[in-house]
Write a protein that holds these residues in place. Structure first.
Motif, PDB file in Angstrom:
ATOM      1  N   ALA A 436       0.835  -1.204   0.000  1.00  0.00           N
ATOM      2  CA  ALA A 436       0.000   0.000   0.000  1.00  0.00           C
ATOM      3  C   ALA A 436       0.866   1.249   0.000  1.00  0.00           C
ATOM      4  O   ALA A 436       0.532   2.254  -0.656  1.00  0.00           O
ATOM      5  CB  ALA A 436      -0.932  -0.015   1.208  1.00  0.00           C
ATOM      6  N   ARG A 437       1.977   1.229   0.709  1.00  0.00           N
ATOM      7  CA  ARG A 437       2.895   2.367   0.697  1.00  0.00           C
ATOM      8  C   ARG A 437       3.511   2.550  -0.690  1.00  0.00           C
ATOM      9  O   ARG A 437       3.658   3.679  -1.183  1.00  0.00           O
ATOM     10  CB  ARG A 437       4.000   2.168   1.734  1.00  0.00           C
ATOM     11  N   ASP A 438       3.924   1.442  -1.290  1.00  0.00           N
ATOM     12  CA  ASP A 438       4.511   1.534  -2.632  1.00  0.00           C
ATOM     13  C   ASP A 438       3.511   2.110  -3.619  1.00  0.00           C
ATOM     14  O   ASP A 438       3.863   2.918  -4.492  1.00  0.00           O
ATOM     15  CB  ASP A 438       4.976   0.147  -3.094  1.00  0.00           C
ATOM     16  N   GLU A 439       2.277   1.701  -3.507  1.00  0.00           N
ATOM     17  CA  GLU A 439       1.243   2.214  -4.422  1.00  0.00           C
ATOM     18  C   GLU A 439       1.040   3.708  -4.213  1.00  0.00           C
ATOM     19  O   GLU A 439       0.919   4.471  -5.176  1.00  0.00           O
ATOM     20  CB  GLU A 439      -0.058   1.467  -4.209  1.00  0.00           C
ATOM     21  N   SER A 440       1.003   4.145  -2.963  1.00  0.00           N
ATOM     22  CA  SER A 440       0.844   5.568  -2.675  1.00  0.00           C
ATOM     23  C   SER A 440       2.016   6.366  -3.242  1.00  0.00           C
ATOM     24  O   SER A 440       1.826   7.433  -3.843  1.00  0.00           O
ATOM     25  CB  SER A 440       0.743   5.785  -1.163  1.00  0.00           C
ATOM     26  N   ALA A 441       3.256   5.845  -3.045  1.00  0.00           N
ATOM     27  CA  ALA A 441       4.423   6.539  -3.576  1.00  0.00           C
ATOM     28  C   ALA A 441       4.392   6.583  -5.092  1.00  0.00           C
ATOM     29  O   ALA A 441       4.800   7.576  -5.712  1.00  0.00           O
ATOM     30  CB  ALA A 441       5.697   5.845  -3.090  1.00  0.00           C
ATOM     31  N   ALA A 442       3.881   5.517  -5.728  1.00  0.00           N
ATOM     32  CA  ALA A 442       3.800   5.492  -7.187  1.00  0.00           C
ATOM     33  C   ALA A 442       2.851   6.577  -7.700  1.00  0.00           C
ATOM     34  O   ALA A 442       3.098   7.211  -8.732  1.00  0.00           O
ATOM     35  CB  ALA A 442       3.340   4.119  -7.668  1.00  0.00           C
ATOM     36  N   VAL A 443       1.764   6.798  -6.977  1.00  0.00           N
ATOM     37  CA  VAL A 443       0.836   7.867  -7.359  1.00  0.00           C
ATOM     38  C   VAL A 443       1.541   9.210  -7.292  1.00  0.00           C
ATOM     39  O   VAL A 443       1.428  10.041  -8.198  1.00  0.00           O
ATOM     40  CB  VAL A 443      -0.405   7.851  -6.441  1.00  0.00           C
ATOM     41  N   HIS A 444       2.308   9.427  -6.205  1.00  0.00           N
ATOM     42  CA  HIS A 444       3.021  10.696  -6.064  1.00  0.00           C
ATOM     43  C   HIS A 444       4.143  10.828  -7.085  1.00  0.00           C
ATOM     44  O   HIS A 444       4.541  11.936  -7.442  1.00  0.00           O
ATOM     45  CB  HIS A 444       3.608  10.803  -4.653  1.00  0.00           C
ATOM     46  N   LEU A 445       4.656   9.701  -7.534  1.00  0.00           N
ATOM     47  CA  LEU A 445       5.758   9.722  -8.495  1.00  0.00           C
ATOM     48  C   LEU A 445       5.270  10.057  -9.899  1.00  0.00           C
ATOM     49  O   LEU A 445       6.056  10.446 -10.764  1.00  0.00           O
ATOM     50  CB  LEU A 445       6.449   8.347  -8.498  1.00  0.00           C
ATOM     51  N   GLY A 446       3.978   9.926 -10.122  1.00  0.00           N
ATOM     52  CA  GLY A 446       3.471  10.014 -11.487  1.00  0.00           C
ATOM     53  C   GLY A 446       3.438  11.389 -12.087  1.00  0.00           C
ATOM     54  O   GLY A 446       3.188  11.522 -13.276  1.00  0.00           O
ATOM     55  N   ASP A 447       3.639  12.459 -11.312  1.00  0.00           N
ATOM     56  CA  ASP A 447       3.641  13.816 -11.846  1.00  0.00           C
ATOM     57  C   ASP A 447       5.064  14.316 -12.023  1.00  0.00           C
ATOM     58  O   ASP A 447       6.028  13.653 -11.686  1.00  0.00           O
ATOM     59  CB  ASP A 447       2.871  14.754 -10.913  1.00  0.00           C
ATOM     60  N   THR A 448       5.167  15.539 -12.499  1.00  0.00           N
ATOM     61  CA  THR A 448       6.482  16.124 -12.727  1.00  0.00           C
ATOM     62  C   THR A 448       7.144  16.459 -11.404  1.00  0.00           C
ATOM     63  O   THR A 448       6.536  17.098 -10.547  1.00  0.00           O
ATOM     64  CB  THR A 448       6.348  17.401 -13.577  1.00  0.00           C
ATOM     65  N   ALA A 449       8.371  16.043 -11.232  1.00  0.00           N
ATOM     66  CA  ALA A 449       9.080  16.320  -9.997  1.00  0.00           C
ATOM     67  C   ALA A 449       9.546  17.760  -9.956  1.00  0.00           C
ATOM     68  O   ALA A 449       9.984  18.313 -10.959  1.00  0.00           O
ATOM     69  CB  ALA A 449      10.284  15.387  -9.877  1.00  0.00           C
ATOM     70  N   VAL A 450       9.444  18.400  -8.795  1.00  0.00           N
ATOM     71  CA  VAL A 450       9.929  19.758  -8.590  1.00  0.00           C
ATOM     72  C   VAL A 450      11.064  19.713  -7.584  1.00  0.00           C
ATOM     73  O   VAL A 450      10.882  19.265  -6.463  1.00  0.00           O
ATOM     74  CB  VAL A 450       8.807  20.688  -8.077  1.00  0.00           C
ATOM     75  N   VAL A 451      12.227  20.158  -7.943  1.00  0.00           N
ATOM     76  CA  VAL A 451      13.389  20.105  -7.083  1.00  0.00           C
ATOM     77  C   VAL A 451      13.483  21.403  -6.309  1.00  0.00           C
ATOM     78  O   VAL A 451      13.427  22.493  -6.885  1.00  0.00           O
ATOM     79  CB  VAL A 451      14.675  19.883  -7.911  1.00  0.00           C
ATOM     80  N   ARG A 452      13.607  21.277  -5.023  1.00  0.00           N
ATOM     81  CA  ARG A 452      13.752  22.461  -4.178  1.00  0.00           C
ATOM     82  C   ARG A 452      15.034  22.354  -3.365  1.00  0.00           C
ATOM     83  O   ARG A 452      15.805  21.406  -3.492  1.00  0.00           O
ATOM     84  CB  ARG A 452      12.540  22.562  -3.231  1.00  0.00           C
ATOM     85  N   SER A 453      15.259  23.300  -2.463  1.00  0.00           N
ATOM     86  CA  SER A 453      16.448  23.281  -1.615  1.00  0.00           C
ATOM     87  C   SER A 453      16.288  22.252  -0.503  1.00  0.00           C
ATOM     88  O   SER A 453      15.180  21.808  -0.204  1.00  0.00           O
ATOM     89  CB  SER A 453      16.676  24.659  -0.991  1.00  0.00           C
ATOM     90  N   LEU A 454      17.420  21.913   0.126  1.00  0.00           N
ATOM     91  CA  LEU A 454      17.383  20.987   1.244  1.00  0.00           C
ATOM     92  C   LEU A 454      16.501  21.520   2.359  1.00  0.00           C
ATOM     93  O   LEU A 454      15.703  20.789   2.951  1.00  0.00           O
ATOM     94  CB  LEU A 454      18.802  20.744   1.774  1.00  0.00           C
ATOM     95  N   ALA A 455      16.617  22.807   2.634  1.00  0.00           N
ATOM     96  CA  ALA A 455      15.796  23.393   3.698  1.00  0.00           C
ATOM     97  C   ALA A 455      14.315  23.251   3.391  1.00  0.00           C
ATOM     98  O   ALA A 455      13.510  22.931   4.269  1.00  0.00           O
ATOM     99  CB  ALA A 455      16.155  24.868   3.878  1.00  0.00           C
ATOM    100  N   ASP A 456      13.927  23.482   2.125  1.00  0.00           N
ATOM    101  CA  ASP A 456      12.521  23.320   1.756  1.00  0.00           C
ATOM    102  C   ASP A 456      12.070  21.875   1.927  1.00  0.00           C
ATOM    103  O   ASP A 456      10.980  21.596   2.430  1.00  0.00           O
ATOM    104  CB  ASP A 456      12.299  23.735   0.295  1.00  0.00           C
ATOM    105  N   MET A 457      12.916  20.952   1.519  1.00  0.00           N
ATOM    106  CA  MET A 457      12.541  19.546   1.606  1.00  0.00           C
ATOM    107  C   MET A 457      12.346  19.130   3.062  1.00  0.00           C
ATOM    108  O   MET A 457      11.408  18.417   3.409  1.00  0.00           O
ATOM    109  CB  MET A 457      13.620  18.692   0.938  1.00  0.00           C
ATOM    110  N   LEU A 458      13.239  19.603   3.931  1.00  0.00           N
ATOM    111  CA  LEU A 458      13.145  19.240   5.340  1.00  0.00           C
ATOM    112  C   LEU A 458      11.977  19.937   6.025  1.00  0.00           C
ATOM    113  O   LEU A 458      11.571  19.556   7.107  1.00  0.00           O
ATOM    114  CB  LEU A 458      14.459  19.589   6.045  1.00  0.00           C
ATOM    115  N   ASP A 459      11.444  20.978   5.386  1.00  0.00           N
ATOM    116  CA  ASP A 459      10.277  21.681   5.930  1.00  0.00           C
ATOM    117  C   ASP A 459       9.009  21.172   5.268  1.00  0.00           C
ATOM    118  O   ASP A 459       8.095  21.925   4.954  1.00  0.00           O
ATOM    119  CB  ASP A 459      10.441  23.182   5.697  1.00  0.00           C
TER     120      ASP A 459
END
Length: 898
Positions: A436-459
Motif C-alpha cells: 500500500a505504501r509503494d502504491e501511494s508513492a507510485a501515485v506521487h511519483l506520477g507527476d512532474t518532480a519539482v526540485v527544491r532546496s534541502l531546507a525546503d525539503m526538510l520543511d
C-alpha cells in the motif's frame, strides 16, 4: 599389602607405606640400612627401588629368618623387615642393626604430612577419615601431591587433590559443576577404574564437601550400567522438578520421577530441594560449556542423550518441551510465539520465553523471532498518510527501511513447519501494508518532480533528487576538510540500516539534518538504473553516461576532484588502498574524492541476498577508505544511486523489448495493475516517459537474485549518510549529531495511544509552499503541512513535577554539577514512566534528544541525579541495553510518600 597389629587393633599396611617409610630411612642418610616394622610377615610385592636405591622387603617370621636376611644383605641395599614377633622374641643382635634400635609402629598418618611439601601434621577433620591415609599413600602421583600452604594438611586440600588425581582433573576450582561436567566426558573411564570401597568413601565426602550435585555426579557414574551422562540426567531432573512454584504435576511426570529414582538413583527418592540443586548445577555447567565454545563438542551428545532419556527411558516425551535447554523446548516456545503472532496477543511474553531458552543464543537463532515480533509491533502502529513523494521517501528511510531489514531476516523462516507457516502469514500482512505504501508513492511519483532546496525539503517540501546530493550535501560539507563521497551502487535504505550500525562502531560519528534529526533520503532518477541515476548523481543533473561521464561531472562540480571506479580500487600486494586513492584522500588540495563500490549491485544480479545483512567487511575497500578519511579529517558521505528489491517469489510478466526487469517503454501500452507511468525531466529515457513496476513481487523477463529499475520505495529511495571522525565538533549550518535512528517499535513494544484531549483541537490548517521554479500546480512533491497540535499532558506528569520540586532533587542537581540538565532528567523520567518503568536506551535517547555518541555519558549524568545515595532507582538490565526505573524507590528516596 600386609596386615600390621598394634595391640588388639589391626591396620592395613600398603606398599605405599613401605615405600614411604623406606624413603624416610634413606633420606636420613645414616649408617642404618634396616627398618623393622611391626606387621604381618607376608609380602607379595617383590623387591623395590626407592629414590634409586634397592630395597628388599623381608618376611620376619622369626629371629633366625631375620638374621639370615642380615647375612645376605648386599652393600648399598636397604632392608625392610615385616615381623609380628614381640620384642622379647628378638635379641639385641636383631635390633642393633635396626633403625633407632627398635621395632617401628606402621602409623600411616605419620607418613602423610611428608607427602605435602612443608606440612608438619594433618588436620583433625582429615584424620577423622580413617580411610584417607591409605588412599593418599596408595595413589600418590609420580610428581607428588600439591604442597600444602598450611602446616596442617586439610581434608579439602588432600582429598580434593586425591579426587582430582583419580579423575584426571586440574586442581583449581573443584565443585559440583566441575564434577558434573568431567563425569559427563573423559573422567568417566578414570572413575570407573577406582576401587568400589574408595569410590563409596569419596562419594560421601564429596557430597558433604561440595554439595548434592557433586555426590550425584559421582554416584550415578559409579552405578552399575551408569552409561547415562550426569549432565543428561540433570537436564531430565530440571524438567521433572521445575523451578516454578505451584506447577501442576501430570501423571506422566510423577511416573517419570519414579522411573528415574529406580533406574539411576538406586531406588532412593530425590527431595525437591536436592533435585533443584542438581538441576541448577547442571544448567550452570552447560552455561559454562557454552561460554567456552564447547571445544570438545560435548554439548550435542548431552542434549541428545537427555532427549532420549526423557522419551525412551522415562516415558515422558513432553518433558523435553518444557526444557529451557533441550531443542524440543525451543521449538515449543517458537510455536507458542507463532500462535501469539496469529492472535495478536501475548506476543511480547512469548518472545521473552523464546529468548529465555538456551537455543536462542546459538548461531543467531534469536534473530527470526526478534524480527517477527518487531514486525508485529510495526503492524500495531498507526499508519499516517503522506501527501507527496518527499514524505514517502522520509517514511521509507525512517521506518520502512527497518521493516525491509526485518523482513529480509524473517524470510529465511524456520525449519519447523508450524512456525514457518506462522511467519509466512505475518510476512503476508507486512507485505500487504508495504505494498500500500509503494502504491501511494507510485501515485506521487506520477507527476512532474519539482526540485527544491534541502531546507525546503526538510520543511515538508518536495523531495530532493539524487542529482541534488552534490549541491545540498557534499558542497556544504566540503568546507569541513574535504569530502570522501562513497557511492555504494544499489544500496537500498534497508542495506543502509545494516551498514550504518557497523560504520557507527568504527568510531565515526553520524550527522543528520537538525530540522528532522533523521537520515536524509533523496529520490533516484528514473528509471532507477545505474547508467541514469549514478551518472546524474556525479554530474549534478539528470543525464546518462558512463564512468568517464561521472569523472568529468564530479571534477566539473568541484575542480580538482578525483573519482575512482571498480578497477582503480585494486591495491598492490600488501596494501589496503590503491596508491592513487590513498594519495587523493590524504591531499587537502583535492576537495572531493569520489569512490564507486559495486559489490551490492553485483550481488543482486548473481547471489541470493534475500536474508543477507551487509557489513563493512562485505564492501572492500570500504573499511580502509573510512580509516583514511578519518586520518585526513575528511567528512564521509555514504550514498547510493538507487536501491533494489530482492527475489521473493516474484510473478513473471511478459517481457517487453527495450525495457528491463522492472521497467518498460511507455509506447508498449498503458500502465496495468502494479505499474505506474512516469514522465518529465527526471525520466532519462527516450521520449522522457516510461512505465515502471511499483509492485515488489513482479518482474519482466527471467528471474535473478535481485532487481532495480522499478518504482517501489526500495528502489527509488536513495539513502544519504554523513559521518565525521569523533573529534570533529563543527558542521555546516543545519546539521547536528545523529541520535539513534531506530524507530521506537524496533526496540520497545508499542504503547497504547493516549486518550484524546477533552477539548477538540482546531482543524489542521493546510498550507502549501510556493514553487521556486515550475508552476505550483505541477509540483508533485509538495506536501500538506498540518498545524502542530499539542498532545494532552502525558501520564506521570504529577509524579515528575513532585520529584523535580523536591529538596532532594535540588541537592542531587547541585552534586551532579554543571553537566546535569533538569530537561534531560525530565525527558528520561517521562519516557520511562510512560513505558511502565522500562525502555531501551535508544528509545530514551531519542526522546531526550541525546546523540548516539553521547548516550552513555548523558544517561550516566541522569543516574547521578536520580540514584540517591547509590540506590539503583535508574539501572540497566543485564542485557546492557534496557533502562529500568524503580518508581517505588524513586518516591521513597525523593521523600514523596509523606
Amino acid at each position: 599389602m600386609t596386615i600390621a597389629t598394634t595391640g588388639q587393633r589391626t591396620v592395613a599396611v600398603s606398599e605405599a607405606l613401605v615405600r614411604s617409610r623406606a624413603a624416610e630411612l634413606i633420606a636420613k642418610g645414616g649408617d642404618s640400612r634396616v627398618l623393622v616394622l611391626r606387621a604381618h610377615p607376608r609380602w607379595h610385592g617383590g623387591d623395590l627401588t626407592v629414590d634409586g636405591n634397592p630395597v628388599r622387603v623381608i618376611e620376619g617370621i622369626s629371629q633366625l629368618a631375620i638374621l639370615d636376611a642380615y647375612a645376605g644383605q648386599d652393600e648399598g641395599e636397604y632392608l625392610v623387615v615385616l615381623t609380628d614377633r614381640p620384642r622379647a622374641d628378638l635379641n639385641d643382635t636383631v635390633l642393633a642393626r635396626a633403625y633407632r634400635q627398635q621395632i617401628e609402629d606402621p602409623d600411616e598418618w605419620a607418613s602423610v604430612p611428608g607427602l605435602f611439601g612443608n606440612a608438619r601434621e594433618v588436620s583433625r577433620e582429615l584424620r577423622r577419615l580413617d580411610w584417607a591415609a591409605t588412599a593418599l599413600l596408595d595413589h600418590e602421583p609420580a610428581g607428588g601431591w600439591t604442597p600444602s600452604t598450611d602446616l596442617a594438611v586439610t581434608a579439602e586440600h588432600a582429598i580434593g587433590g586425591l579426587l582430582c588425581h583419580l579423575l584426571g582433573l586440574d586442581r583449581a576450582g573443584l565443585d559440583g559443576v566441575v564434577l558434573l561436567t568431567a563425569l559427563s566426558n573423559g573422567s568417566r573411564a578414570s572413575w570407573a577404574g577406582v576401587d568400589a570401597e574408595l569410590q563409596a568413601h569419596l562419594m560421601t565426602w564429596s557430597e558433604q564437601e561440595y554439595g548434592t550435585a557433586a555426590g550425584f555426579a559421582l554416584r550415578t557414574t559409579a552405578a552399575p550400567g551408569g552409561l547415562v551422562k550426569p549432565l543428561s540426567l540433570g537436564l531430565a531432573i530440571d524438567v521433572l522438578w521445575p523451578t516454578a512454584a505451584g506447577t501442576d504435576l501430570t501423571e506422566e511426570q510423577v511416573a517419570a520421577r519414579t522411573r528415574l529414582a529406580e533406574r539411576y538413583l538406586g531406588g532412593r527418592s530425590l527431595p525437591p530441594l536436592q533435585a533443584r540443586e542438581i538441576a541448577d548445577a547442571t544448567l550452570a555447567a552447560l552455561l559454562r560449556l557454552s561460554r567456552e565454545g564447547d571445544p570438545e563438542s560435548r554439548l550435542g551428545v548431552v542434549l541428545d542423550q537427555a532427549e532420549a532419556l526423557l522419551r525412551d527411558n522415562l516415558g515422558w516425551q513432553a518433558g523435553s518441551e518444557r526444557s529451557t535447554i533441550l531443542r524440543p523446548g525451543f521449538t515449543a516456545r517458537l510455536r507458542a510465539l507463532g500462535a501469539a503472532l496469529d492472535a495478536g496477543t501475548g506476543v511480547e511474553e512469548s518472545l521473552a520465553k523464546v529468548l529465555d531458552h538456551r537455543e536462542s543464543s546459538v548461531a543467531g537463532q534469536d534473530l527470526a523471532p526478534r524480527m517477527a515480533v518487531r514486525l508485529s509491533r510495526w503492524l500495531a502502529t498507526a499508519e499516517t498518510p503522506t501527501h507527496g513523494l518527499g514524505g514517502d521517501l522520509r517514511r521509507q528511510m525512517d521506518d520502512g527501511a527497518w521493516v525491509d531489514a526485518a523482513l529480509g531476516v524473517l524470510w529465511a523462516g524456520s525449519d519447523d513447519p508450524a512456525v514457518g507457516a506462522a511467519y509466512g502469514r505475518l510476512i503476508d500482512r507486512v507485505r500487504a501494508r508495504r505494498r500500500a505504501r509503494d502504491e501511494s508513492a507510485a501515485v506521487h511519483l506520477g507527476d512532474t518532480a519539482v526540485v527544491r532546496s534541502l531546507a525546503d525539503m526538510l520543511d515538508d517540501g518536495p523531495a530532493l533528487g539524487v542529482e541534488d546530493v552534490l549541491r545540498a550535501v557534499v558542497n556544504p560539507w566540503k568546507s569541513q576538510g574535504g569530502v570522501l563521497l562513497v557511492v555504494l551502487d544499489g544500496m537500498s535504505a534497508a542495506v543502509a540500516v545494516d551498514l550504518a550500525s557497523d560504520v557507527g562502531r568504527s568510531g565515526l560519528v553520524e550527522w543528520v539534518p537538525s530540522a528532522t534529526r533523521q537520515r536524509l533520503a533523496v529520490a533516484a532518477a528514473l528509471p532507477t538504473l545505474t547508467g541514469i541515476s549514478r551518472t546524474s548523481l556525479f554530474c549534478g543533473e539528470i543525464t546518462t553516461g558512463t564512468s568517464a561521464t561521472e569523472k568529468s561531472g564530479l571534477s566539473t562540480a568541484f575542480p580538482g576532484a578525483n573519482t575512482f571506479h571498480k578497477g582503480e580500487l585494486r591495491a598492490s600486494g600488501g596494501a589496503q588502498l590503491a596508491d592513487d586513492v590513498a594519495t587523493a584522500i590524504a591531499n587537502p588540495a583535492v576537495p572531493v574524492v569520489g569512490i564507486v563500490i559495486n559489490a551490492i549491485d553485483d550481488s543482486t544480479h548473481k547471489t541470493d541476498t534475500s536474508n543477507r545483512p551487509w557489513a563493512i567487511a562485505d564492501l572492500d575497500p570500504l573499511r580502509a577508505l573510512l580509516n583514511a578519511a578519518s586520518i585526513a579529517g575528511r567528512t564521509v558521505v555514504l550514498t547510493s544511486d538507487h536501491g533494489h528489491v530482492v527475489e521473493r517469489s516474484t510473478e513473471k510478466l511478459d517481457a517487453v523489448t527495450g525495457g528491463d526487469a522492472r521497467w518498460r517503454p511507455a509506447q508498449a501500452g498503458p500502465p496495468q495493475d502494479g505499474e505506474v507511468h512516469v514522465s518529465g525531466p527526471r525520466v532519462a529515457v527516450q521520449g522522457g516517459e516510461a512505465v515502471m513496476l511499483w509492485r515488489d513481487d513482479a518482474r519482466y523477463g527471467p528471474a535473478r537474485s535481485g532487481y532495480h529499475g522499478g518504482a517501489s520505495l526500495a528502489e527509488i529511495t536513495v539513502p544519504v549518510l554523513v559521518y565525521q571522525r569523533s573529534l570533529a565538533d563543527t558542521a555546516p549550518e543545519g546539521w547536528a549529531p545523529a541520535p539513534p535512528q531506530a524507530p521506537t517499535w524496533w526496540n520497545d513494544p508499542v504503547i497504547a495511544a493516549k486518550p484524546e484531549p477533552t477539548t477538540a483541537p482546531k482543524p489542521a490548517r493546510k498550507t502549501r509552499r510556493k514553487a521556486a521554479e515550475p508552476d505550483a500546480a505541477n509540483a508533485l512533491f509538495d506536501l500538506v503541512t498540518p498545524t502542530p497540535v499539542a498532545d494532552p499532558a502525558p501520564s506521570g506528569s504529577g509524579l515528575i513535577d513532585r520529584v523535580m520540586r523536591s529538596d532532594v532533587f535540588a541537592d542531587q542537581m547541585r552534586l551532579a554539577g554543571r553537566a546535569a540538565s533538569s530537561d534531560l532528567v525530565e525527558a528520561v523520567l517521562r519516557t520511562l514512566i510512560e513505558r511502565d518503568g522500562r525502555a531501551h536506551q535508544e528509545t530514551v535517547a531519542v526522546a531526550a534528544g541525546l546523540p548516539s555518541a553521547g548516550v552513555t555519558q548523558g544517561l550516566a549524568i541522569v543516574k547521578r541525579v536520580l540514584n540517591v545515595e547509590g540506590y539503583d532507582i535508574l539501572s540497566i538490565d543485564p542485557d546492557g541495553d534496557t533502562l529500568r526505573l524503580d518508581v517505588a524507590l524513586l518516591e521513597e528516596q525523593f521523600g514523596l510518600n509523606g
